[in-house]
Motif scaffolding. Structure first.
Motif, PDB file in Angstrom:
ATOM      1  N   GLU A 392       5.945  24.855 -58.353  1.00  6.76           N
ATOM      2  CA  GLU A 392       5.177  24.075 -57.246  1.00  6.76           C
ATOM      3  C   GLU A 392       4.744  22.827 -57.929  1.00  6.76           C
ATOM      4  O   GLU A 392       4.440  21.796 -57.296  1.00  6.76           O
ATOM      5  N   SER A 393       4.268  22.999 -59.432  1.00  6.86           N
ATOM      6  CA  SER A 393       3.575  21.574 -60.186  1.00  6.86           C
ATOM      7  C   SER A 393       4.762  20.553 -59.971  1.00  6.86           C
ATOM      8  O   SER A 393       4.302  19.449 -60.037  1.00  6.86           O
ATOM      9  N   VAL A 394       5.915  20.707 -60.338  1.00  9.14           N
ATOM     10  CA  VAL A 394       6.825  19.882 -60.251  1.00  9.14           C
ATOM     11  C   VAL A 394       7.232  19.085 -58.915  1.00  9.14           C
ATOM     12  O   VAL A 394       7.118  17.931 -58.804  1.00  9.14           O
ATOM     13  N   ARG A 395       7.092  19.749 -57.895  1.00  9.40           N
ATOM     14  CA  ARG A 395       7.088  19.441 -56.461  1.00  9.40           C
ATOM     15  C   ARG A 395       5.866  18.524 -56.174  1.00  9.40           C
ATOM     16  O   ARG A 395       5.908  17.609 -55.747  1.00  9.40           O
ATOM     17  N   LYS A 396       4.861  19.149 -56.637  1.00 14.28           N
ATOM     18  CA  LYS A 396       3.640  18.076 -56.425  1.00 14.28           C
ATOM     19  C   LYS A 396       3.604  16.812 -57.011  1.00 14.28           C
ATOM     20  O   LYS A 396       3.168  15.823 -56.575  1.00 14.28           O
ATOM     21  N   SER A 397       4.094  16.881 -58.522  1.00 12.89           N
ATOM     22  CA  SER A 397       4.043  15.611 -58.968  1.00 12.89           C
ATOM     23  C   SER A 397       5.097  14.593 -58.376  1.00 12.89           C
ATOM     24  O   SER A 397       4.794  13.541 -58.043  1.00 12.89           O
ATOM     25  N   PHE A 398       6.167  15.011 -57.877  1.00 12.23           N
ATOM     26  CA  PHE A 398       7.093  14.473 -57.209  1.00 12.23           C
ATOM     27  C   PHE A 398       6.632  13.835 -55.965  1.00 12.23           C
ATOM     28  O   PHE A 398       6.818  12.607 -55.410  1.00 12.23           O
ATOM     29  N   CYS A 399       6.014  14.649 -55.055  1.00  9.19           N
ATOM     30  CA  CYS A 399       5.356  14.246 -54.149  1.00  9.19           C
ATOM     31  C   CYS A 399       4.250  13.100 -54.136  1.00  9.19           C
ATOM     32  O   CYS A 399       4.235  12.181 -53.383  1.00  9.19           O
ATOM     33  N   LEU A 400       3.616  13.055 -55.171  1.00  8.97           N
ATOM     34  CA  LEU A 400       2.664  12.349 -55.470  1.00  8.97           C
ATOM     35  C   LEU A 400       3.430  10.787 -55.847  1.00  8.97           C
ATOM     36  O   LEU A 400       2.616   9.710 -55.554  1.00  8.97           O
ATOM     37  N   LEU A 401       4.359  10.757 -56.367  1.00  8.06           N
ATOM     38  CA  LEU A 401       5.326   9.645 -56.699  1.00  8.06           C
ATOM     39  C   LEU A 401       5.800   9.099 -55.446  1.00  8.06           C
ATOM     40  O   LEU A 401       6.264   7.778 -55.391  1.00  8.06           O
ATOM     41  N   GLY A 402       5.535   9.661 -54.139  1.00  5.98           N
ATOM     42  CA  GLY A 402       5.901   8.962 -52.810  1.00  5.98           C
ATOM     43  C   GLY A 402       7.350   9.342 -52.634  1.00  5.98           C
ATOM     44  O   GLY A 402       8.115   8.626 -51.772  1.00  5.98           O
ATOM     45  N   PHE A 403       8.099  10.078 -53.212  1.00  2.00           N
ATOM     46  CA  PHE A 403       9.518  10.506 -52.889  1.00  2.00           C
ATOM     47  C   PHE A 403       9.628  11.719 -52.192  1.00  2.00           C
ATOM     48  O   PHE A 403      10.657  12.076 -51.787  1.00  2.00           O
ATOM     49  N   SER A 404       8.602  12.349 -51.707  1.00  2.00           N
ATOM     50  CA  SER A 404       8.508  13.519 -50.714  1.00  2.00           C
ATOM     51  C   SER A 404       7.412  13.502 -49.894  1.00  2.00           C
ATOM     52  O   SER A 404       6.416  12.951 -50.342  1.00  2.00           O
ATOM     53  N   GLY A 405       7.263  14.241 -48.783  1.00  2.00           N
ATOM     54  CA  GLY A 405       5.854  14.311 -48.393  1.00  2.00           C
ATOM     55  C   GLY A 405       5.653  13.074 -47.240  1.00  2.00           C
ATOM     56  O   GLY A 405       6.685  12.211 -46.952  1.00  2.00           O
ATOM     57  N   ASN A 406       4.487  12.715 -46.895  1.00  2.00           N
ATOM     58  CA  ASN A 406       4.222  11.966 -45.770  1.00  2.00           C
ATOM     59  C   ASN A 406       4.191  10.545 -46.074  1.00  2.00           C
ATOM     60  O   ASN A 406       4.284   9.823 -45.380  1.00  2.00           O
ATOM     61  N   GLN A 407       3.965  10.383 -47.697  1.00  2.00           N
ATOM     62  CA  GLN A 407       4.127   9.246 -48.223  1.00  2.00           C
ATOM     63  C   GLN A 407       5.432   8.578 -48.486  1.00  2.00           C
ATOM     64  O   GLN A 407       5.635   7.316 -48.993  1.00  2.00           O
ATOM     65  N   THR A 408       6.673   9.539 -48.083  1.00  2.00           N
ATOM     66  CA  THR A 408       7.887   8.900 -48.491  1.00  2.00           C
ATOM     67  C   THR A 408       8.259   7.633 -47.907  1.00  2.00           C
ATOM     68  O   THR A 408       7.845   7.770 -46.575  1.00  2.00           O
ATOM     69  N   CYS A 409       9.025   6.642 -48.408  1.00  2.00           N
ATOM     70  CA  CYS A 409       9.651   5.666 -47.801  1.00  2.00           C
ATOM     71  C   CYS A 409      10.260   5.954 -46.693  1.00  2.00           C
ATOM     72  O   CYS A 409      10.965   6.898 -46.617  1.00  2.00           O
ATOM     73  N   PRO A 410       9.994   5.481 -45.479  1.00  2.00           N
ATOM     74  CA  PRO A 410      10.976   5.854 -44.208  1.00  2.00           C
ATOM     75  C   PRO A 410      12.509   5.390 -44.435  1.00  2.00           C
ATOM     76  O   PRO A 410      13.450   6.250 -43.921  1.00  2.00           O
ATOM     77  N   GLU A 411      12.838   4.560 -45.396  1.00  2.00           N
ATOM     78  CA  GLU A 411      14.215   4.190 -45.596  1.00  2.00           C
ATOM     79  C   GLU A 411      14.876   5.485 -46.331  1.00  2.00           C
ATOM     80  O   GLU A 411      15.975   5.958 -46.183  1.00  2.00           O
TER      81      GLU A 411
END
Length: 462
Positions: A392-411
């Motif tokens: 989970e900690s890895v997934r959270k870090s990845f999400c924070l960087l904008g590569f997953s979750g609501n802040q992911t670049c639409p492209e």
């Protein structure tokens, strides 16, 4: 093949220059550790050029000065953040706009918002994202068809034949993006080829020449670029006019037409999606298949999940969320390849990271390529290991960087869908094999791309 050198160091530096030109930053000294300018006029430009890319320059900068560091572009300071902890402090109040879209539009001379401030910018962003989501939902069978055509072609190859990933997957990306964005007009290969020619010409010259004036000094180059841009804009305006008259509601452009956007804004958003969508989709697919070809164990584990979730049926949008390991493979592809190693945001209000004050209107670089291979965040950071995303900690870090979750670049979200269809179709029918003796050289610029064509071989699953 599209010239992937479009993301050479000049382009990235011009992105910085364009933003600084459009949004003049404060001249106050930030007090953040970093390099002094080596040239009064150019700042640290020559240092960046000497390193070969902005990413490599940032790697060196953060190794010397730590996770918060500064450098100079011309007479103006730029702040770079190079760790998850520092990005966590900075990202939250600065997420109303997409950094990739903002920089690209500034270079094309387009407006990021609707001309009325932050609220209008958010509305336009939502319309853009909704248009991408709708076209994927409405045209998913078309994606399956395009992928099936490519996989069928590969199945016909002799097992020893070398398969060029860049050429084939750029073709898949170009067909997917143009047809889902603009409609059946681009089911004709001649129209796709013509569109690709202008796409290539624009990407290979965007920003080029602003730094050294070379574009202005070459009348033939300038004319070629302006002709390609004008032709592409004309095509996009023509498509929008035709789709509006037909009252169709299935493609990316159709959703834009139903909004309050002007004709010009619709053309601009179509330009951004077709340009950026092609490059991001192609490179995500290229790197995913390259990394899979290097690991038989990962291929077998992915095959097992695909067999259990899908059986022999084609993948559907409803089934994609169930393909957890496939998602891990794509996440690890983005991380290991440093797919987008650099991003940037304008400091909208005065901010603070650790003890460092960042003045309003300072350009802040997110050194994502540094963060994605930081050993403090990722164990064995240079190893391709999709299993790391079970934590989970890895997934959270990845999400924070904008590569997953609501802040992911639409492209990137679009690219994930195309790549999932590709992997779910390909891996259930073929095994991928690395070409022995092939040396992969990476061009880590705005998007990390293979420097040269990348080859694999394939064999049928028994």
């Amino acid at each position: 093949m599209l010239d992937f050198a479009i993301f050479a160091v000049t382009f990235v530096i011009i992105l910085v220059g364009a933003v600084l030109y459009l949004y003049p930053s404060s001249r106050r000294a930030s007090g953040i550790p970093g390099l002094n300018p080596t040239d009064e006029k150019d700042g640290n430009l020559q240092d960046i050029v000497n390193k070969g890319s902005l990413h490599e320059f940032l790697v060196s900068l953060h190794q010397e000065f730590g996770s918060v560091a500064s450098f100079w572009f011309g007479g103006r300071p730029v702040v770079s953040l190079g760790s998850v902890q520092q990005l966590r402090q900075h990202i939250n109040p600065n997420h109303s706009t997409d950094s990739f879209e903002t920089m690209l539009k500034s270079l094309l001379g387009y407006q990021s918002g609707m001309g009325g401030g932050a609220n209008e910018t958010v509305i336009r962003k939502k319309v853009y994202e909704s248009a991408i989501n709708n076209t994927l939902k409405n045209n998913f069978p078309l994606v399956l068809k395009l992928v099936d055509e490519l996989v069928g072609k590969w199945k016909s190859f002799p097992e020893a034949q070398h398969t060029p990933l860049c050429a084939h997957l750029l073709g898949l990306a170009m067909k997917s993006v143009t047809q889902l964005a603009l409609g059946e007009r681009f089911r004709d290969d001649a129209d796709v080829i013509s569109f690709r020619k202008n796409h290539d010409a624009i990407w290979s010259e965007i920003g080029k020449g602003y730094l050294d004036g070379s574009l202005e000094k070459s009348s033939s180059r300038k004319a070629h670029y302006e002709k390609a841009l004008s032709e592409m804009e004309s095509v996009l305006l023509s498509v929008a006019k035709d789709r509006k008259a037909q009252r169709k509601q299935t493609m990316f452009v159709d959703t834009l037409l139903q909004s309050s956007l002007t004709e010009r804004q619709i053309m601009e958003d179509c330009m951004v999606f077709t340009l950026a969508g092609c490059v991001i989709t192609a490179n995500l697919c290229i790197w995913a298949l390259h990394f899979l070809s290097t690991s038989e164990d990962v291929q077998d584990k992915l095959y097992q999940e695909l067999h259990e979730v899908l059986g022999s049926d084609p993948v559907t949008l409803d089934k994609i969320p169930q393909l957890k390991y496939c998602q891990q493979v794509l996440n690890e592809t983005v991380r290991t390849a440093k797919l987008t190693p650099v991003a940037a945001r304008l400091q909208e209000v005065e901010g603070k990271v650790d003890q460092h004050v960042i003045p309003k209107e300072t350009l802040v670089i997110y050194a994502l390529g540094v963060v994605l291979q930081d050993s403090d965040t990722w164990s064995a950071p240079y190893r391709f290991d999709p299993d790391r995303f079970e934590e989970e900690s890895v997934r959270k870090s990845f999400c924070l960087l904008g590569f997953s979750g609501n802040q992911t670049c639409p492209e990137l979200r679009f690219a994930y869908t195309i790549a999932t269809v590709l992997l779910s179709t390909l891996v259930r029918q073929l095994k991928l094999h690395q070409l022995k003796g092939q040396v992969m050289e990476v061009r880590s610029e705005l998007v990390s791309t293979p420097k040269d064509e990348t080859w694999i071989t394939v064999s049928r699953r028994s």
